[in-house]
Design a protein around this motif. Structure first.
Motif, PDB file in Angstrom:
ATOM      1  N   VAL A 251      40.576  37.657  47.937  1.00  0.00           N
ATOM      2  CA  VAL A 251      40.870  36.602  48.905  1.00  0.00           C
ATOM      3  C   VAL A 251      39.881  35.446  48.751  1.00  0.00           C
ATOM      4  N   GLY A 252      40.386  34.237  48.660  1.00  0.00           N
ATOM      5  CA  GLY A 252      39.542  33.047  48.719  1.00  0.00           C
ATOM      6  C   GLY A 252      38.973  32.578  47.395  1.00  0.00           C
ATOM      7  N   LYS A 253      37.839  31.856  47.491  1.00  0.00           N
ATOM      8  CA  LYS A 253      37.250  31.193  46.330  1.00  0.00           C
ATOM      9  C   LYS A 253      36.963  32.152  45.180  1.00  0.00           C
ATOM     10  N   ALA A 254      36.432  33.328  45.490  1.00  0.00           N
ATOM     11  CA  ALA A 254      36.115  34.288  44.425  1.00  0.00           C
ATOM     12  C   ALA A 254      37.386  34.621  43.650  1.00  0.00           C
ATOM     13  N   GLY A 255      38.474  34.802  44.377  1.00  0.00           N
ATOM     14  CA  GLY A 255      39.737  35.121  43.721  1.00  0.00           C
ATOM     15  C   GLY A 255      40.264  33.970  42.886  1.00  0.00           C
ATOM     16  N   ALA A 256      40.112  32.742  43.392  1.00  0.00           N
ATOM     17  CA  ALA A 256      40.588  31.578  42.643  1.00  0.00           C
ATOM     18  C   ALA A 256      39.812  31.445  41.333  1.00  0.00           C
ATOM     19  N   ARG A 257      38.507  31.599  41.424  1.00  0.00           N
ATOM     20  CA  ARG A 257      37.675  31.555  40.217  1.00  0.00           C
ATOM     21  C   ARG A 257      38.167  32.623  39.217  1.00  0.00           C
ATOM     22  N   ASN A 258      38.386  33.829  39.698  1.00  0.00           N
ATOM     23  CA  ASN A 258      38.813  34.914  38.808  1.00  0.00           C
ATOM     24  C   ASN A 258      40.218  34.696  38.254  1.00  0.00           C
ATOM     25  N   ALA A 259      41.066  33.999  38.999  1.00  0.00           N
ATOM     26  CA  ALA A 259      42.405  33.697  38.486  1.00  0.00           C
ATOM     27  C   ALA A 259      42.295  32.885  37.200  1.00  0.00           C
ATOM     28  N   GLY A 260      41.376  31.904  37.191  1.00  0.00           N
ATOM     29  CA  GLY A 260      41.166  31.113  35.993  1.00  0.00           C
ATOM     30  C   GLY A 260      40.666  31.971  34.836  1.00  0.00           C
ATOM     31  N   ILE A 261      39.772  32.899  35.139  1.00  0.00           N
ATOM     32  CA  ILE A 261      39.210  33.757  34.082  1.00  0.00           C
ATOM     33  C   ILE A 261      40.278  34.710  33.544  1.00  0.00           C
ATOM     34  N   LEU A 262      41.085  35.279  34.439  1.00  0.00           N
ATOM     35  CA  LEU A 262      42.148  36.178  33.969  1.00  0.00           C
ATOM     36  C   LEU A 262      43.135  35.418  33.082  1.00  0.00           C
ATOM     37  N   ALA A 263      43.477  34.187  33.487  1.00  0.00           N
ATOM     38  CA  ALA A 263      44.362  33.381  32.646  1.00  0.00           C
ATOM     39  C   ALA A 263      43.744  33.214  31.261  1.00  0.00           C
ATOM     40  N   ALA A 264      42.434  32.953  31.225  1.00  0.00           N
ATOM     41  CA  ALA A 264      41.746  32.821  29.934  1.00  0.00           C
ATOM     42  C   ALA A 264      41.821  34.134  29.145  1.00  0.00           C
ATOM     43  N   GLN A 265      41.656  35.255  29.819  1.00  0.00           N
ATOM     44  CA  GLN A 265      41.728  36.556  29.126  1.00  0.00           C
ATOM     45  C   GLN A 265      43.113  36.780  28.523  1.00  0.00           C
ATOM     46  N   ILE A 266      44.138  36.328  29.249  1.00  0.00           N
ATOM     47  CA  ILE A 266      45.507  36.478  28.738  1.00  0.00           C
ATOM     48  C   ILE A 266      45.707  35.587  27.517  1.00  0.00           C
ATOM     49  N   LEU A 267      45.277  34.316  27.626  1.00  0.00           N
ATOM     50  CA  LEU A 267      45.397  33.395  26.497  1.00  0.00           C
ATOM     51  C   LEU A 267      44.589  33.877  25.298  1.00  0.00           C
TER      52      LEU A 267
END
Lengths: 161, 161, 161, 161, 161, 161, 161, 161
Positions: A116-132
């Motif tokens: 929930v919140g900022k920590a999750g948003a930050r991690n969303a970007g990192i997970l996207a990077a892991q997928i790419l």
């Protein structure tokens, strides 16, 4: 440059949290587009965004929303791209509502849910990077360096104590 | 055939739920390996599995655990592969514990969290397929057909009513 | 002087709460070391700390963390020393996430869990003292005096009312 | 043989869960006494038990109770011995009540809280062994072997899969 | 004048909430005594208070506490007087802990539990008045007038709107 | 006969609960259509149903779903007809997920949320009748008789006791 | 014989739980009347019951209900008699709904709330006895004996272990 | 002009939230009356309001309340008009209490429950408009325009980003 990740948020008041996803992607030099679309107030716009993203070659979609946070689920119902959901704390119920609305998806339609919140948003970007990074060795290397950086930062703080 | 996805569960009692992930992957003809390793009882084994998975060319790791479900988070701390967490309902607290323990990861170390239980395990397999499909057009096509199939199945049930 | 208790916290932002553990130990003149290590961002550092603590003769480890608070559980997976977990209130979910992530450990790997936040950190120091007092009659006496002091303080406040 | 650990439960219906604590202690050949006393229905008995335990040389007290589980906290208010609390799932509220009633102790009076139910009872016995092992090298060795055994058992199950 | 109601709170920080109970009793001209005693930090003091209250002719005891709020339950275990519990919001868990710790009493030992916080403290005083009114026609009449006053106040506010 | 109410459920497993809505409507001789459509698995079908319902002259839509229950919200995003949401208990989280996903709608797009499960489905039918009764005096009379019947039934049961 | 306590429940399905209140009163030879009345389905009946109870000389009213348990609160809005509320576990939400609906009363209108379910119903009877005992020395003596009996029963069970 | 919607709130402190319902109705030029009445403190006033509303030709009643929010349920027990409940966040429990107290109505007596707080109040006004629009083509058209406006507003904000 064509966006590889689409970041959608349900309302402009979600920007302070969702910027964290953008920052994470920027840190890995991943091109992205950030926009607003509401699953409930502008459903057609959501459909257009998803269709457009698929055509443009977007590889992952990040969706942040609060309360009855349906945005990520609605997007996931329209695409086979990986959808990353960020529950936001924007109602009196402290984000419990957004978390359960985002994560409890029925079989067949996954949403990769973050904290929930900022920590999750930050991690969303990192997970996207892991997928790419599955198809980009250079990005994978950057992720490994980022990971080492996390550990170094902790050590530095430990030394300062 | 080399596994492209590693499925790890914290205990053999998690098998009935986690088999759903295996079934989803099988449905897309994605090779996987399914094993048991506990973040708390066999931490070295977890480390070995992660290291082995990276060498073998695994592209995503699915981790299912109940209670203080640390398995997905511990794996995510050791790899830059996408880690998909499945919270399981195996304590008196009905899976709320496993959900919060899996999803509330700190910034820097994402876990793509699914719904609690079987639905989540099934979706973990599908998300892994969506990630692999980023570099596999044939798999992407399968996913689109699967998506159409979901809608058709609903229509068939509606007609039966 | 060699530390008898190791206090670890997941982030420097946890210091205001975890200082309470340090204060409690100081009050009993118990030597301790306070440091930062993250289960998710610096897992190797956690391993080193635990191994070092065992060699140095540390008798109990206090671990404080918020959100998906895995720190105490990860430490407990690596040692047979008593591990005391302090869940911290550092996410929008008010500490419910950290509490469940810390306390719901699987059979075989206990974490002695304290209350959420400062009260819990303070008590972590006192529990460590109670454990050490099992082999230290002088410390046991100090604990009895401390206990009497608690009662006296309440009486004093009652009189002031 | 004198008991080194006292196990108290609030009701005879708690026995199936609390036996797990006894089994864990038996596994380490630690002498214990198991009894029933209710914080609310027999408060004097609780006081006598605690006083008796201190005289007899008991080193740790395990208390299991459900609902408004005050037993561990009431015991902790009367002794400087380490008190280990096991919240039990014996009301419609699924153990959330017992967990919060056991763990949220005020500063000054710690209760080392375990997971809800059988898993927690088992771990209470192990934590008591870890505390006793601080002054008993042989027991510490047993705990290390037990820890290895946990990992081996996981590996065996993984192989069977 | 002899107190008819005893108000006990677990800590002096509970005073702003528990004053509401005192105000309610004052409004009905019911003599009361207000004091501090902690179930966990000063258990003997609690015993003395209860014994003293019974001797003095106290007819009901109001107990307010936060977190693992055992105060009302511990008092109820020592007396057959009606015990009124007020859960207070004094931990990060927003009073859910105090509510469940106060209300979930085992069969045999009731605590008349009020709402969390100031509203509950105010109502504790009114419930005590309702209990005393069972043997005091004048007080019963006051309560009826108070009830009418509540309705009038609402009407007045409605008119102002 | 043209349907005046459309009942949609997310899955055929929801039928035992959602039949209650149908029974309530039948009790008032209100023509309805009952079908299956999933917000996540068959979003186009949902759109078609809503468009069809508006054309057909449907006056209210009842939507029942479990887990991340987005069905009612997705329907509400597509119509200005009153949408009545029934959260169902079909995941390990006991319906808390479906309740929050259904009720916490953002400003602009209301969903009239009912209780979790069968009770809520029954009431959805009654609320639809109340809405239709705004333009149908005969139906309003039936509702008044139904209301009297509820009271009579309670009295009958009371007499039997 | 005139009833001194009125027991009301919202539905005949609540009888197995609410019988516990009746049993407790019978154990103290307190005359009571047990009936059914629903705050929502038969509000006039509730009003009549309350008015009748006041005339008859009833000294306390026990109200048990599940889900949005308004019964105790609605009764409390109509009388200055002490009202004892018993939240029942009769919806998928496990009694959390009934507990919060019963206990969170606004200032001015207290409901003495008991634990969820049978334990709470039993205690409602005992609290009623404690209230009546304020003007009945013989009943007070019975309560003291009952209290001793609780302790003896625990001791007996402890001996059997 | 005669009110078509009655807005009732439990306390004047609920005005800042409940004004949102009034604003929504004003936006559609729907005449309404806004007043205060408490289910617990002024039950007769509630009865009068409901009876008056039915006579006046009111078509829907909106009721907002916090804590043990019985207002909407009590109104629904007295009328066959559609009742819309708005749970408010006015106790330490963050609105979870008001939500469950409002939504978990027993079969036979529906309350159309909205989100907690301002968002819910705003939506209550819109739902009332949707109900009225069933017999008012002009209002239905306004609602369609409002819906388009929601989407436009989102697009405008997206462009500003």
């Amino acid at each position: 440059m064509k966006a590889k990740v689409l970041i959608v948020m349900g309302s402009d008041s979600d920007l302070p949290a969702m910027e964290e996803a953008a920052k994470a992607l920027s840190g890995f030099s991943i091109p992205f587009r950030l926009t607003i679309a509401s699953a409930h107030r502008s459903p057609e716009l959501v459909d257009e965004l998803v269709a457009g993203a698929e055509k443009e070659g977007v590889q992952a979609i990040i969706a942040g929303a609060g309360a009855a946070a349906h945005l990520a689920g609605v997007i996931a119902s329209k695409t086979v791209l990986p959808v990353i959901g960020v529950p936001l704390d924007s109602s009196p119920l402290k984000g419990f509502d957004a978390l359960l609305s985002t994560v409890q998806m029925p079989p067949g339609v996954p949403v990769a849910t973050m904290a929930v919140g900022k920590a999750g948003a930050r991690n969303a970007g990192i997970l996207a990077a892991q997928i790419l990074a599955r198809q980009d060795k250079k990005l994978e290397k950057l992720l490994r360096e980022f990971k080492k950086g996390l550990a170094l930062e902790v050590k530095k703080k430990a030394r300062k104590l």
